[in-house]
Scaffold this motif. Structure first.
Motif, PDB file in Angstrom:
ATOM      1  N   LEU A 124       0.821  -1.211   0.000  1.00 60.82           N
ATOM      2  CA  LEU A 124       0.000   0.000   0.000  1.00 60.82           C
ATOM      3  C   LEU A 124       0.859   1.267   0.000  1.00 60.82           C
ATOM      4  O   LEU A 124       0.525   2.247  -0.679  1.00 60.82           O
ATOM      5  CB  LEU A 124      -0.934  -0.015   1.207  1.00 60.82           C
ATOM      6  N   ASN A 125       1.964   1.243   0.742  1.00 58.69           N
ATOM      7  CA  ASN A 125       2.834   2.416   0.774  1.00 58.69           C
ATOM      8  C   ASN A 125       3.510   2.638  -0.580  1.00 58.69           C
ATOM      9  O   ASN A 125       3.620   3.777  -1.050  1.00 58.69           O
ATOM     10  CB  ASN A 125       3.893   2.250   1.865  1.00 58.69           C
ATOM     11  N   SER A 126       3.969   1.557  -1.211  1.00 59.41           N
ATOM     12  CA  SER A 126       4.584   1.685  -2.534  1.00 59.41           C
ATOM     13  C   SER A 126       3.570   2.192  -3.562  1.00 59.41           C
ATOM     14  O   SER A 126       3.894   3.052  -4.389  1.00 59.41           O
ATOM     15  CB  SER A 126       5.154   0.331  -2.985  1.00 59.41           C
ATOM     16  N   SER A 127       2.351   1.669  -3.512  1.00 60.23           N
ATOM     17  CA  SER A 127       1.302   2.140  -4.425  1.00 60.23           C
ATOM     18  C   SER A 127       1.022   3.616  -4.213  1.00 60.23           C
ATOM     19  O   SER A 127       0.871   4.381  -5.176  1.00 60.23           O
ATOM     20  CB  SER A 127       0.021   1.325  -4.214  1.00 60.23           C
ATOM     21  N   ASN A 128       0.972   4.018  -2.946  1.00 63.86           N
ATOM     22  CA  ASN A 128       0.737   5.416  -2.605  1.00 63.86           C
ATOM     23  C   ASN A 128       1.812   6.321  -3.205  1.00 63.86           C
ATOM     24  O   ASN A 128       1.518   7.343  -3.835  1.00 63.86           O
ATOM     25  CB  ASN A 128       0.691   5.543  -1.084  1.00 63.86           C
ATOM     26  N   LEU A 129       3.074   5.930  -3.049  1.00 61.06           N
ATOM     27  CA  LEU A 129       4.180   6.753  -3.549  1.00 61.06           C
ATOM     28  C   LEU A 129       4.194   6.819  -5.070  1.00 61.06           C
ATOM     29  O   LEU A 129       4.371   7.890  -5.657  1.00 61.06           O
ATOM     30  CB  LEU A 129       5.511   6.196  -3.038  1.00 61.06           C
ATOM     31  N   TRP A 130       4.002   5.676  -5.718  1.00 62.91           N
ATOM     32  CA  TRP A 130       4.068   5.656  -7.181  1.00 62.91           C
ATOM     33  C   TRP A 130       2.894   6.390  -7.816  1.00 62.91           C
ATOM     34  O   TRP A 130       3.057   7.076  -8.831  1.00 62.91           O
ATOM     35  CB  TRP A 130       4.130   4.212  -7.676  1.00 62.91           C
ATOM     36  N   VAL A 131       1.708   6.235  -7.249  1.00 62.90           N
ATOM     37  CA  VAL A 131       0.545   6.935  -7.812  1.00 62.90           C
ATOM     38  C   VAL A 131       0.663   8.441  -7.584  1.00 62.90           C
ATOM     39  O   VAL A 131       0.263   9.245  -8.437  1.00 62.90           O
ATOM     40  CB  VAL A 131      -0.767   6.381  -7.206  1.00 62.90           C
ATOM     41  N   SER A 132       1.241   8.851  -6.454  1.00 65.35           N
ATOM     42  CA  SER A 132       1.500  10.276  -6.220  1.00 65.35           C
ATOM     43  C   SER A 132       2.450  10.825  -7.275  1.00 65.35           C
ATOM     44  O   SER A 132       2.258  11.936  -7.797  1.00 65.35           O
ATOM     45  CB  SER A 132       2.091  10.486  -4.825  1.00 65.35           C
ATOM     46  N   ALA A 133       3.490  10.045  -7.589  1.00 64.51           N
ATOM     47  CA  ALA A 133       4.433  10.463  -8.632  1.00 64.51           C
ATOM     48  C   ALA A 133       3.744  10.534  -9.991  1.00 64.51           C
ATOM     49  O   ALA A 133       4.008  11.449 -10.793  1.00 64.51           O
ATOM     50  CB  ALA A 133       5.611   9.493  -8.683  1.00 64.51           C
ATOM     51  N   CYS A 134       2.851   9.582 -10.271  1.00 67.72           N
ATOM     52  CA  CYS A 134       2.090   9.612 -11.532  1.00 67.72           C
ATOM     53  C   CYS A 134       1.223  10.860 -11.623  1.00 67.72           C
ATOM     54  O   CYS A 134       1.068  11.452 -12.706  1.00 67.72           O
ATOM     55  CB  CYS A 134       1.219   8.362 -11.650  1.00 67.72           C
TER      56      CYS A 134
END
Length: 308
Positions: A97-107
């Protein structure tokens, strides 16, 4: 004893602090998901920006939920982490969930940059034309990448669980989850690489938008008429600069988390965790006020609550 009283006081303060931050963040992200889903049901369509915001809201809501349960169990019932595979599952789900959060924020930052910035390069023009079609694939790629990291974390944690010193099983909130050894080096390396890559994407998007705004402002200096493109640049820059500041603080906290995982008891750990739990709430609140639809819905909801 005095030490026991201090430990109990620390745990109580930790529970109250994390609970307040978590429920505030859950409410904010649940509000984003509710407004976007309601709008989607009404107009039967979804633009790319709304897709990213919806995905981001869902991952952050899940991350806050699992983190709150983890912290509560680690303090109230620490012995549950001796049961296999509870610590492995918590580590894997939190990582996903944390990795998804970071990558989607970057997207999201990259999407703003491509949509608003004006560059005449052929590759940038191609991205601007194809970005709406690329968004679902970017979200799917973020999901798959996070899933791969999640599986690796579960596997490494499962193998090293017998040798690792789990601070939460000792009932001490001021230590991180595991002790650094050769088994956990791959986790720290992969996590640090993921943090750095996503932060680099956010930083690049911010600087590209700043450069585009500066170029556009130079062109419009002789034009006294109001320029809508200029307004869009300025509004986007206010949003993305706030994102960049919040993201930078979160990135520093994530790196400190990796550093202090090798240390013993340290008060800095609690401050780092507090900042980490604040990030999903503050960033999502910034997203609400940078989106006219979400801002109007929030103000309408607050006015209705005030009247009642």
């Amino acid at each position: 004893s005095l030490e026991g009283f201090n430990a109990t006081l620390h745990d109580t303060v930790a529970v109250i602090t994390i609970t307040l931050q978590t429920f505030a963040g859950m409410w904010i992200n649940a509000f984003i998901v509710y407004v976007l889903c309601t709008a989607w049901l009404k107009k039967k369509s979804f633009n790319s920006n709304e897709k990213i915001l919806l995905f981001l809201g869902c991952t952050r809501f899940g991350y806050l939920c699992i983190t709150w349960v983890y912290c509560l169990l680690s303090i109230v019932y620490p012995w549950s982490f001796y049961v296999h595979p509870i610590p492995q599952l918590f580590a894997a789900i939190q990582t996903f969930l944390n990795s998804s959060n970071l990558w989607v924020s970057a997207c999201l930052c990259g999407f703003y940059c491509v949509k608003i910035a004006n560059f005449r390069h052929n590759f940038f023009t191609y991205l601007k034309c194809k970005i709406d079609r690329m968004v679902p694939w970017l979200l799917l790629g973020s999901l798959l990448l996070s899933l791969v990291i999640c599986i690796l974390v579960y596997d490494v944690t499962n193998k090293a669980h017998c040798n690792a010193v789990n601070s939460t099983t000792l009932g001490n909130f001021w230590k991180l989850t595991v002790k650094m050894d050769e088994h956990f080096f791959p986790i720290f390396f992969i996590s640090g690489l993921g943090f750095a890559t996503s932060f680099l994407a956010v930083m690049s998007s911010t600087f590209l938008l700043l450069f585009s705004l500066w170029k556009h402002k130079c062109k419009m200096q002789t034009n006294s008429a109001k320029d809508l493109s200029m307004d869009a640049h300025v509004k986007a820059m206010k949003s993305i600069l706030s994102f960049f500041f919040i993201y930078t603080v979160n990135f520093v906290c994530l790196i400190l988390t990796l550093i202090y995982a090798t240390k013993k008891e340290n008060p800095v750990t609690f401050l780092v965790l507090v900042f980490q739990y604040v990030f999903p709430a503050v960033h999502s609140l910034t997203l609400i006020f940078s989106n006219p639809k979400l801002e109007k819905s929030l103000l309408r909801a607050l006015s209705c609550a005030k009247c009642k």
